[in-house]
Write a protein that holds these residues in place. Sequence first.
Motif, PDB file in Angstrom:
ATOM      1  N   ILE A   1      31.895  39.735  35.861  1.00 58.46           N
ATOM      2  CA  ILE A   1      30.434  39.696  35.938  1.00 58.46           C
ATOM      3  C   ILE A   1      29.987  38.816  37.096  1.00 58.46           C
ATOM      4  CG2 ILE A   1      30.304  37.809  34.245  1.00 58.46           C
ATOM      5  CD1 ILE A   1      27.729  40.647  34.865  1.00 58.46           C
ATOM      6  N   ALA A   2      30.770  37.776  37.406  1.00 61.61           N
ATOM      7  CA  ALA A   2      30.440  36.935  38.561  1.00 61.61           C
ATOM      8  C   ALA A   2      30.547  37.725  39.856  1.00 61.61           C
ATOM      9  CB  ALA A   2      31.355  35.712  38.597  1.00 61.61           C
ATOM     10  N   ASN A   3      31.576  38.588  39.976  1.00 56.04           N
ATOM     11  CA  ASN A   3      31.685  39.467  41.144  1.00 56.04           C
ATOM     12  C   ASN A   3      30.423  40.298  41.318  1.00 56.04           C
ATOM     13  OD1 ASN A   3      35.119  40.102  40.318  1.00 56.04           O
ATOM     14  ND2 ASN A   3      34.385  38.794  41.960  1.00 56.04           N
ATOM     15  N   LYS A   4      29.972  40.895  40.210  1.00 52.75           N
ATOM     16  CA  LYS A   4      28.821  41.793  40.271  1.00 52.75           C
ATOM     17  C   LYS A   4      27.531  41.049  40.621  1.00 52.75           C
ATOM     18  CE  LYS A   4      30.132  45.983  39.693  1.00 52.75           C
ATOM     19  NZ  LYS A   4      29.847  46.965  40.767  1.00 52.75           N
ATOM     20  N   LEU A   5      27.341  39.876  40.034  1.00 51.73           N
ATOM     21  CA  LEU A   5      26.109  39.139  40.307  1.00 51.73           C
ATOM     22  C   LEU A   5      26.126  38.526  41.711  1.00 51.73           C
ATOM     23  CD1 LEU A   5      25.438  37.500  36.830  1.00 51.73           C
ATOM     24  CD2 LEU A   5      24.437  39.562  37.814  1.00 51.73           C
ATOM     25  N   LYS A   6      27.275  38.124  42.167  1.00 48.16           N
ATOM     26  CA  LYS A   6      27.381  37.632  43.543  1.00 48.16           C
ATOM     27  C   LYS A   6      27.073  38.758  44.525  1.00 48.16           C
ATOM     28  CE  LYS A   6      30.390  34.787  46.434  1.00 48.16           C
ATOM     29  NZ  LYS A   6      31.677  34.041  46.480  1.00 48.16           N
TER      30      LYS A   6
ATOM     31  N   TRP B   1      37.520  28.073  31.211  1.00 49.83           N
ATOM     32  CA  TRP B   1      37.799  29.350  31.870  1.00 49.83           C
ATOM     33  C   TRP B   1      38.612  30.243  30.930  1.00 49.83           C
ATOM     34  CZ3 TRP B   1      36.644  33.104  34.774  1.00 49.83           C
ATOM     35  CH2 TRP B   1      37.573  33.933  35.395  1.00 49.83           C
ATOM     36  N   ASN B   2      39.906  29.958  30.728  1.00 52.97           N
ATOM     37  CA  ASN B   2      40.737  30.635  29.742  1.00 52.97           C
ATOM     38  C   ASN B   2      40.915  32.134  30.000  1.00 52.97           C
ATOM     39  OD1 ASN B   2      40.986  30.509  26.083  1.00 52.97           O
ATOM     40  ND2 ASN B   2      42.499  30.124  27.659  1.00 52.97           N
ATOM     41  N   CYS B   3      40.858  32.532  31.276  1.00 50.47           N
ATOM     42  CA  CYS B   3      41.095  33.933  31.634  1.00 50.47           C
ATOM     43  C   CYS B   3      42.290  34.063  32.570  1.00 50.47           C
ATOM     44  CB  CYS B   3      39.847  34.541  32.287  1.00 50.47           C
ATOM     45  SG  CYS B   3      38.454  34.747  31.179  1.00 50.47           S
ATOM     46  N   GLY B   4      43.167  33.064  32.546  1.00 61.28           N
ATOM     47  CA  GLY B   4      44.374  33.126  33.354  1.00 61.28           C
ATOM     48  C   GLY B   4      44.378  32.123  34.491  1.00 61.28           C
ATOM     49  N   PHE B   5      45.577  31.550  34.783  1.00 57.60           N
ATOM     50  CA  PHE B   5      45.661  30.564  35.865  1.00 57.60           C
ATOM     51  C   PHE B   5      47.063  30.481  36.462  1.00 57.60           C
ATOM     52  CE2 PHE B   5      46.723  28.375  31.938  1.00 57.60           C
ATOM     53  CZ  PHE B   5      47.764  27.523  32.268  1.00 57.60           C
ATOM     54  N   TYR B   6      47.918  31.473  36.191  1.00 59.35           N
ATOM     55  CA  TYR B   6      49.311  31.334  36.618  1.00 59.35           C
ATOM     56  C   TYR B   6      49.477  31.494  38.133  1.00 59.35           C
ATOM     57  CZ  TYR B   6      49.930  36.461  36.849  1.00 59.35           C
ATOM     58  OH  TYR B   6      49.842  37.799  37.151  1.00 59.35           O
ATOM     59  N   SER B   7      48.518  32.116  38.804  1.00 63.04           N
ATOM     60  CA  SER B   7      48.503  32.153  40.264  1.00 63.04           C
ATOM     61  C   SER B   7      47.085  31.859  40.726  1.00 63.04           C
ATOM     62  CB  SER B   7      48.983  33.499  40.805  1.00 63.04           C
ATOM     63  OG  SER B   7      47.980  34.491  40.639  1.00 63.04           O
ATOM     64  N   LYS B   8      46.956  31.427  41.964  1.00 66.36           N
ATOM     65  CA  LYS B   8      45.651  30.998  42.469  1.00 66.36           C
ATOM     66  C   LYS B   8      44.616  32.111  42.424  1.00 66.36           C
ATOM     67  CE  LYS B   8      46.908  31.970  47.291  1.00 66.36           C
ATOM     68  NZ  LYS B   8      47.092  31.396  48.653  1.00 66.36           N
TER      69      LYS B   8
ATOM     70  N   ASN C   1      38.050  32.133  42.642  1.00 69.13           N
ATOM     71  CA  ASN C   1      38.586  33.282  43.379  1.00 69.13           C
ATOM     72  C   ASN C   1      38.262  34.598  42.677  1.00 69.13           C
ATOM     73  OD1 ASN C   1      39.816  31.618  45.349  1.00 69.13           O
ATOM     74  ND2 ASN C   1      41.544  31.241  43.985  1.00 69.13           N
ATOM     75  N   ARG C   2      37.391  34.519  41.648  1.00 70.08           N
ATOM     76  CA  ARG C   2      37.035  35.721  40.894  1.00 70.08           C
ATOM     77  C   ARG C   2      35.521  35.891  40.777  1.00 70.08           C
ATOM     78  NH1 ARG C   2      41.123  38.106  36.805  1.00 70.08           N
ATOM     79  NH2 ARG C   2      40.155  39.860  37.884  1.00 70.08           N
ATOM     80  N   GLY C   3      34.827  35.433  41.812  1.00 71.31           N
ATOM     81  CA  GLY C   3      33.390  35.685  41.877  1.00 71.31           C
ATOM     82  C   GLY C   3      32.508  34.468  41.745  1.00 71.31           C
ATOM     83  N   PHE C   4      33.069  33.330  41.320  1.00 75.47           N
ATOM     84  CA  PHE C   4      32.260  32.121  41.183  1.00 75.47           C
ATOM     85  C   PHE C   4      32.323  31.299  42.472  1.00 75.47           C
ATOM     86  CE2 PHE C   4      33.078  33.141  36.718  1.00 75.47           C
ATOM     87  CZ  PHE C   4      31.813  32.964  36.174  1.00 75.47           C
TER      88      PHE C   4
END
Length: 504
Positions: free
Chosen positions: A105-110, A122-129, A135-138
Motif C-alpha cells: 500500500i505504501a508503494n501505491k500511495l507513494k 514492521w513484521n513483514c520480513g527482514f532477512y534481506s535488505k 525499500n518497500r514504499g516507505f
Amino acid sequence: MCISHISVLLVVFSSSCLLIDGLSSDQAHIIFIVVDDLGWNDVGYHNLYIKTPTIDRLANNGVKLNNYYAANLCVPSRNMLMSGRHVHGVIMGYPRGLPLNETTIANKLKEAGYSTHLVGKWNCGFYSKEFLPHNRGFDTFFGFVDSKEDHYTHMVHDISDLRRNDLCVADKYYGNYSTIMYGNEGTTIIDNHDTNKPLFLFMSFSAVHEPLQVPSVYEKEYIPTIDDTDRRIYAGMVSCVDEAIANIIETLENKDMLKNSIIVFTSDNGGDPLYSGNNWPLRGWKASNWEGGVRALGFVYSEILPTNARGTDNNELMHITDWFPTLVDISGGNIHTEELLYGVSQWGVIRGLAKSPREDVLIALDTTRKAVSKYRTGIYGTNDFDITTLAALKMGKWKLLTGQNDGDNRWFQPPEINPPVKSIIDTDFDRKRMVRLYNLDEDPTETTDLSLEREDIVLEMLARLTRYASSTVPAQLQTVPRVDRKTMTDCLGPWIDIVELTQL
C-alpha cells in the motif's frame, strides 16, 4: 492551482475523491494506527473498566466496524493489510517475508504522490535488505522488524531491534518507553510535514503485545478497580496508547489538519489471555480461528463522513485486506497490481452509502497445516475439499471451521469481573471433529455446532473453500539459512543477500 489535502487518520487508511460540504478534494492525508494484540474487550466502549477516553470518543462519533475480520496472528494480518492479498504463514527467524513481487500500500500511495512513513512494528520480513520497509514504499522507517520488543530496551532475544531506516538506534533510545517514543515520532512527522503534499503515516504500536510493561503512573490508575496485577499493567498499556493517540490528534489540530482528517483504528488479531488480553464474550483468543482470535476491533472517524454515518455501528462484512483498495480509492491512485487483490474497496460502505460487496470472508486457509488423514471421516469426509485442512470461512451469518483448530477454544472472562472466573470450558469439545458450523447472528459466541443439521450450508461453504485454495498466496516453507542471532552484534536485521538465497 492549489489543491487542499484531506488528512485521514485511519487506524487503517483513507480515500480518493472525498466530498466535504459539497466540495471535492482529490487526495487525503492518511494516518493508519494499529494496536498490537488488542482484545475485543480491551477498549472502554466495550469494557467500562478500561480507560480509553480518546479511542471511545472517536469510535462513538465515528463508524464502528462490527463485522470486521483479520488473521489470527500478527504476520499474516500485516502482510494482508500491506498487500491487499490473502497471505498466511509465519516468519519465526526463517528467510521469509511478504514476497517482493507483491505491491505494498505504501508503494501505491507513494506512486499517487504521498509522503509515506512507518513508525513502529514492521513484521513483514527482514532477512534481506530488500524486505525492509524503507525499500518497500516507505520514505522513512523508525521501528523494529521482529514480532515483539522489550518496551524499554528495544531488544529481542538480547539483540537490539530498533532502527531508523538502515541505522541501528536502540542505544540512543534505551530506556524510552515504546508507546511514548513512537507517539512522539508520529507527532514530529506531522509537525514537520508540508501540508501541500498528502501524508501517509502508518502508526504501528508495539503495545499491547507482551512483555507486560508500562510506566507505573498508568498502572496506578487501575489500582481501585482491578485486583489482578498483570491485568492492571495491561490496562495501563492500553491507556498509554490512548494518550499517544490523543497527542497525535492534538498535533493534527494544531496543524489545522484534523478537520479534514479521517481516523481509522484497528487491531491485528485478538487478545492473548496469557498476557492479560481479553476478548469476552467472544470465544477463543489470538492464534485461534474462533471469533476471539479473528474478530478485529476497528472504527473510522472523520468530520468529512456524512452526518448520518457518524455515531453508527456498521455490521457490513469487511476484511483486513480491504484497506488496500479502500485507501487507493481514497487517494485517487491506480488500483492495478500485477497480482489479483483479495481486498475490495469499502469506502462507500464506511460512508453508509452502500452494502458490502462481500458475500464472504476467507479468514484462514493453510494447506500446509492438516490433521492426520484418519480424521477425514463422517458425512463430509469424501468432499473435494480436504476437511483436515486448517481453514475458516464467514459467509453471511454462517461461519465454518475445518481442520484441527488447535488454538485455545475457551471463553475467558475478564479478571475485573467479580467473582473472577479464569475460563469457561466447552466440556463437549472434540478435537477430532473436522467440520464445525455456527450461526453467528443467533450464536455470536460459537456455542452450538450446526454442521450436521445444515449440510446444505456446509457443502456450499466447502465448495467456496475449494475455489479459494487455488487463489491464496502459498505459505512460505523456506527454513534455511535461518537467522543466527549470535552473529548480529549491532542490530537485528538482514542476514543474507537475496541473490545468495536464489542459488541455494
